[in-house]
Design a protein around this motif. Structure first.
Motif, mmCIF file in Angstrom:
data_model
loop_
_atom_site.group_PDB
_atom_site.id
_atom_site.type_symbol
_atom_site.label_atom_id
_atom_site.label_comp_id
_atom_site.label_asym_id
_atom_site.label_seq_id
_atom_site.Cartn_x
_atom_site.Cartn_y
_atom_site.Cartn_z
ATOM 1 N N ASP A 147 0.843 -1.217 0.000
ATOM 2 C CA ASP A 147 0.000 0.000 0.000
ATOM 3 C C ASP A 147 0.868 1.252 0.000
ATOM 4 O O ASP A 147 0.579 2.216 -0.730
ATOM 5 C CB ASP A 147 -0.913 0.030 1.241
ATOM 6 N N ILE A 148 1.909 1.254 0.815
ATOM 7 C CA ILE A 148 2.787 2.440 0.864
ATOM 8 C C ILE A 148 3.458 2.629 -0.494
ATOM 9 O O ILE A 148 3.557 3.744 -1.007
ATOM 10 C CB ILE A 148 3.834 2.295 2.001
ATOM 11 N N HIS A 149 3.883 1.525 -1.092
ATOM 12 C CA HIS A 149 4.536 1.648 -2.399
ATOM 13 C C HIS A 149 3.579 2.195 -3.449
ATOM 14 O O HIS A 149 3.937 3.053 -4.262
ATOM 15 C CB HIS A 149 5.116 0.305 -2.850
ATOM 16 N N GLN A 150 2.336 1.721 -3.409
ATOM 17 C CA GLN A 150 1.369 2.197 -4.417
ATOM 18 C C GLN A 150 1.151 3.704 -4.295
ATOM 19 O O GLN A 150 1.026 4.425 -5.278
ATOM 20 C CB GLN A 150 0.044 1.455 -4.266
ATOM 21 N N HIS A 151 1.138 4.170 -3.057
ATOM 22 C CA HIS A 151 0.922 5.594 -2.794
ATOM 23 C C HIS A 151 2.166 6.409 -3.157
ATOM 24 O O HIS A 151 2.089 7.470 -3.761
ATOM 25 C CB HIS A 151 0.581 5.738 -1.306
ATOM 26 N N LYS A 152 3.333 5.861 -2.828
ATOM 27 C CA LYS A 152 4.586 6.618 -2.945
ATOM 28 C C LYS A 152 5.237 6.503 -4.325
ATOM 29 O O LYS A 152 5.945 7.404 -4.775
ATOM 30 C CB LYS A 152 5.541 6.062 -1.864
ATOM 31 N N GLN A 153 5.011 5.354 -4.972
ATOM 32 C CA GLN A 153 5.619 5.079 -6.295
ATOM 33 C C GLN A 153 7.148 5.217 -6.260
ATOM 34 O O GLN A 153 7.771 5.743 -7.183
ATOM 35 C CB GLN A 153 5.016 5.999 -7.363
ATOM 36 N N ALA A 154 7.731 4.773 -5.153
ATOM 37 C CA ALA A 154 9.197 4.775 -4.993
ATOM 38 C C ALA A 154 9.513 3.699 -3.961
ATOM 39 O O ALA A 154 8.608 3.253 -3.223
ATOM 40 C CB ALA A 154 9.672 6.135 -4.513
ATOM 41 N N PRO A 155 10.767 3.252 -3.864
ATOM 42 C CA PRO A 155 11.079 2.201 -2.884
ATOM 43 C C PRO A 155 10.644 2.581 -1.467
ATOM 44 O O PRO A 155 10.767 3.735 -1.067
ATOM 45 C CB PRO A 155 12.607 2.077 -2.981
#
Ligand code: MRU
Length: 360
Positions: A147-155
């Motif tokens: 979920d964090i990756h989907q929101h952040k679009q970065a590692p």
């Protein structure tokens, strides 16, 4: 998990069926040594001297300790003696008591002649259950990272403290199980590894096992976490734990509380990963009620490592007469815990939410 490409666990029955074998974790990361535990005393020593450590692995080793004791005598007296010797090995991780009580409740009603084989089979079941539980913790925790990756679009940058990886369990780990599951599913991530003084389980064990699996990571000193959080370098903290009270107070390796405070101040989500046997349903107030292990002062006054010639050395880092205190664990109050990642899903750290974890 794999070591040099070979599947490996932290504890396994010896091929001759008369002992269990473990990795001597006091020798990692520089030396790979396995040790054979043949009897109760071997098992108790391995736990006390931290050749095996980490709450779930301590519980499984204790279960095998009872089984090894039953190989030598199956009397009621031998069972009680084995349980009390093992119970005294380390005080904080409740999995030790859980593993011993489960063995006692299973073995005690059996006729003496059936106890040895049954105890061995029950210890093996406990070990297998630990693996399955941790795989589920990984599955649930990986969703948070995804979920964090989907929101952040970065590692995703994850900070962890101590070692709550596969070396602290039979396999997969608790805090690192979500990391492995997300990494294996292709989610880009990076782990900040607290060194974890005084015994440096982060530097010697977490860094080693993440490296073996190819997970990007960076070792930091214990006091760096707050600075990284202030600068947006930490998206998520995941730690393991040694005991959680019925109202969600979390006891883990010394220094965890300070990470939770820094995370709270910087709005960084702070999660605790645990198998449900780590919950102590008898306790409420973790700060007052959980026994905190105090270990030898020498662990603070000295530090060991490999020198430039490849030799292991221990050196003193303070004046000869400096007194030192060595508290092994601290308690993070439930109000600072964003959630508990368990094999049954992610729940809030409070009594009402945790009730679902107690249901059988
Ligand atoms: O003193 P240790 O190395 O046994 O302490 C280990 C920890 O504090 C771990 O974080 C905890 O046991 C969780 S292990 C999955």
């Amino acid at each position: 998990m794999k070591v040099n490409g070979q599947p490996c666990r932290t504890i396994w029955p010896a091929p001759d069926g008369r002992a269990v074998e473990i990795i001597d974790q006091t020798r990692l990361p520089h030396t790979w040594v396995t040790v054979r535990l043949e009897n109760l005393i071997d098992a108790e020593r391995a736990i006390r001297d931290m050749q095996v450590r980490g709450a779930p692995l301590i519980g499984v080793t204790a279960a095998y300790g009872v089984a090894l004791a039953m190989r030598h005598s199956t009397s009621d007296a031998a069972l009680e003696a084995a349980c009390s010797v093992l119970l005294a090995a380390r005080p904080t991780a409740v999995n030790l008591r859980w593993g011993i009580e489960r063995m006692r409740e299973f073995v005690a009603p059996l006729p003496e002649g059936a106890r040895a084989d049954a105890a061995w089979a029950e210890a093996a079941r406990i070990a297998e259950e630990d693996v399955a539980i941790n795989a589920e913790i990984g599955r649930h925790g990986a969703e948070l990272i995804r979920d964090i990756h989907q929101h952040k679009q970065a590692p995703v940058n994850i900070l962890t403290h101590c070692n709550a990886g596969w070396l602290a369990t039979v396999d997969w780990g608790t805090a690192l199980a979500p990391v492995y599951a997300a990494f294996d599913a292709g989610v880009p991530l990076h782990v900040w590894v607290d060194e974890t003084r005084p015994r440096n389980q982060g530097a010697s064990l977490t860094a080693w096992e993440l490296g073996q699996h190819g997970v990007p990571h960076t070792l930091i000193v214990d006091n760096a976490g707050g600075h990284l959080m202030q600068h947006g370098q930490v998206d998520l903290v995941i730690v393991g734990c040694d005991r959680v009270t019925a109202r969600g107070d979390v006891c883990n390796k010394i220094g965890t509380y300070l990470k939770a405070l820094a995370a709270h101040d910087n709005n960084v989500p702070f999660y605790v990963a645990l198998p449900t046997p780590t919950i102590d349903w008898y306790l409420q107030d973790g700060i007052r009620e959980i026994p905190i292990e105090e270990r030898a002062a020498e662990e603070v006054t000295h530090i060991s490592g490999r020198d430039r010639d490849g030799q292991m050395r221990q050196v003193q880092i303070c004046p000869d007469s400096t007194p030192a205190a060595n508290y092994g664990f601290d308690v993070t109050p439930a109000r600072l815990v964003g959630g508990l990642i368990t094999e049954r899903g992610v729940v809030a750290a409070n009594a009402a939410a945790m009730k679902v974890l107690g249901a059988t």
